[in-house]
Design an enzyme around this catalytic site. Sequence first.
Site, mmCIF file in Angstrom:
data_model
loop_
_atom_site.group_PDB
_atom_site.id
_atom_site.type_symbol
_atom_site.label_atom_id
_atom_site.label_comp_id
_atom_site.label_asym_id
_atom_site.label_seq_id
_atom_site.Cartn_x
_atom_site.Cartn_y
_atom_site.Cartn_z
ATOM 1 C CG ASP A 1 43.003 32.881 78.785
ATOM 2 O OD1 ASP A 1 42.074 33.392 77.808
ATOM 3 O OD2 ASP A 1 43.531 34.838 79.154
ATOM 4 C CB SER A 2 43.002 36.185 75.184
ATOM 5 O OG SER A 2 42.590 36.292 76.379
ATOM 6 C CE1 TYR B 1 43.194 35.446 71.400
ATOM 7 C CE2 TYR B 1 42.534 33.426 71.956
ATOM 8 C CZ TYR B 1 43.543 34.302 71.836
ATOM 9 O OH TYR B 1 44.508 33.260 70.917
ATOM 10 N N GLY B 2 37.128 37.600 72.718
ATOM 11 C CA GLY B 2 35.746 36.978 73.322
ATOM 12 C C GLY B 2 34.673 38.111 72.781
ATOM 13 C CB CYS C 1 40.651 30.994 76.774
ATOM 14 S SG CYS C 1 39.828 32.243 75.328
ATOM 15 C CG ASN C 2 35.325 29.518 79.727
ATOM 16 O OD1 ASN C 2 34.156 28.634 80.061
ATOM 17 N ND2 ASN C 2 35.632 30.184 80.827
ATOM 18 C CD GLU D 1 44.398 41.050 80.147
ATOM 19 O OE1 GLU D 1 45.698 41.643 79.967
ATOM 20 O OE2 GLU D 1 44.711 39.807 80.754
ATOM 21 C CB CYS E 1 34.983 34.791 81.217
ATOM 22 S SG CYS E 1 36.830 35.954 80.738
ATOM 23 C CB THR E 2 40.189 31.824 82.611
ATOM 24 O OG1 THR E 2 40.416 32.472 81.807
ATOM 25 C CG2 THR E 2 39.829 30.213 81.701
ATOM 26 C CG HIS E 3 40.028 37.373 82.002
ATOM 27 N ND1 HIS E 3 40.523 36.897 80.997
ATOM 28 C CD2 HIS E 3 41.015 38.831 81.500
ATOM 29 C CE1 HIS E 3 41.187 37.299 80.208
ATOM 30 N NE2 HIS E 3 42.173 38.072 80.639
HETATM 31 N N1 DGL Z 1 40.183 34.598 79.446
HETATM 32 C C1 DGL Z 1 39.297 34.273 78.192
HETATM 33 C C2 DGL Z 1 37.808 33.358 78.600
HETATM 34 O O1 DGL Z 1 37.825 32.906 79.416
HETATM 35 C C3 DGL Z 1 38.902 35.135 77.073
HETATM 36 C C4 DGL Z 1 38.769 36.907 77.548
HETATM 37 C C5 DGL Z 1 39.084 37.540 76.470
HETATM 38 O O2 DGL Z 1 39.974 37.850 75.525
HETATM 39 O O3 DGL Z 1 37.944 37.963 75.572
HETATM 40 O O4 DGL Z 1 36.928 34.151 77.752
#
Ligand code: DGL
Length: 269
Positions: A14-15, A46-47, A77-78, A153, A185-187
């Site tokens: 993931d990011s 990443y998003g 990571c989605n 984060e 989003c995995t966060h």
């Molecule tokens: N956790 C990631 C996702 O599922 C990325 C979040 C990010 O870096 O913006 O999209």
Amino acid sequence: MNNNLSERPIGVFDSGLGGLTVLKALRENFPHENFIYLGDTARIPYGTKSPRTISKYLEQNVNFLKTKNVKAVVVACNSASSVVHAITSDIPIYNVIEPGARAAARATQNNLIGIIATRATVAGRNYVTRLEEINPEFKIYQQACPLLVPLVEEGWDDDPITNLIIYRYLSPLMAVKIDTLIMGCTHYPILKEAIRKVVGPNVELIDSGASVSEKIESDFQKNILAPNHSGLTGDISFMITDTSESFQAQAQRIMAPMPVKKLELVDVF
Ligand code: DGL
């Protein structure tokens, strides 16, 4: 290097911290597997980035994990899963969107499904496309939540400000009476308690960790992926692409009670 296919690790990336919610579920479901976790902390988030840039990161991360002899990669990571069709690979690459869409389709009773995700995932519309393929009767409502990844984060998962922001993002979805919410989003599972407070007890929350675990379990059964039969508790290595003062402590909090060993600093490009 271990050449016994089944004992080779599964790469998960993931990011940043978010993919740890997927790793935790994988570890709970498959305790004998070895895992390598890569947090691309040098390039988070990443998003907010374009498909072109995210595709490049995806390819570099997969290639890096392959140098570690992984038997499969879980794109935890989605935002990166949205562009996963862009790469070809000789080992299985698991995205989190397909299994998440299927889990939501099974869960909904009123056919009203909400999706919260990063801007990149919302723009990619992969959940929407997949859900509409499964059932054209579904009504799907997407909401981009760009402020949530930085809050996670930062470790602000239990904070009144975060609660307010979640309330603001989720209110339009609650107004249309969704009964299923994809945490796309995995966060976001790290914010599950705060999200639950807003949606109440009757909305089904779908998270990537549980959904992708089901897919891997099914591939183990079908012999598409070889499970580790060693009988030993698997090892987890943690790697990040930039130094971070808080990553280890935050990761430890998310993975608890599993220990997070020393982080290795790596270059993936
Ligand atoms: N956790 C990631 C996702 O599922 C990325 C979040 C990010 O870096 O913006 O999209």
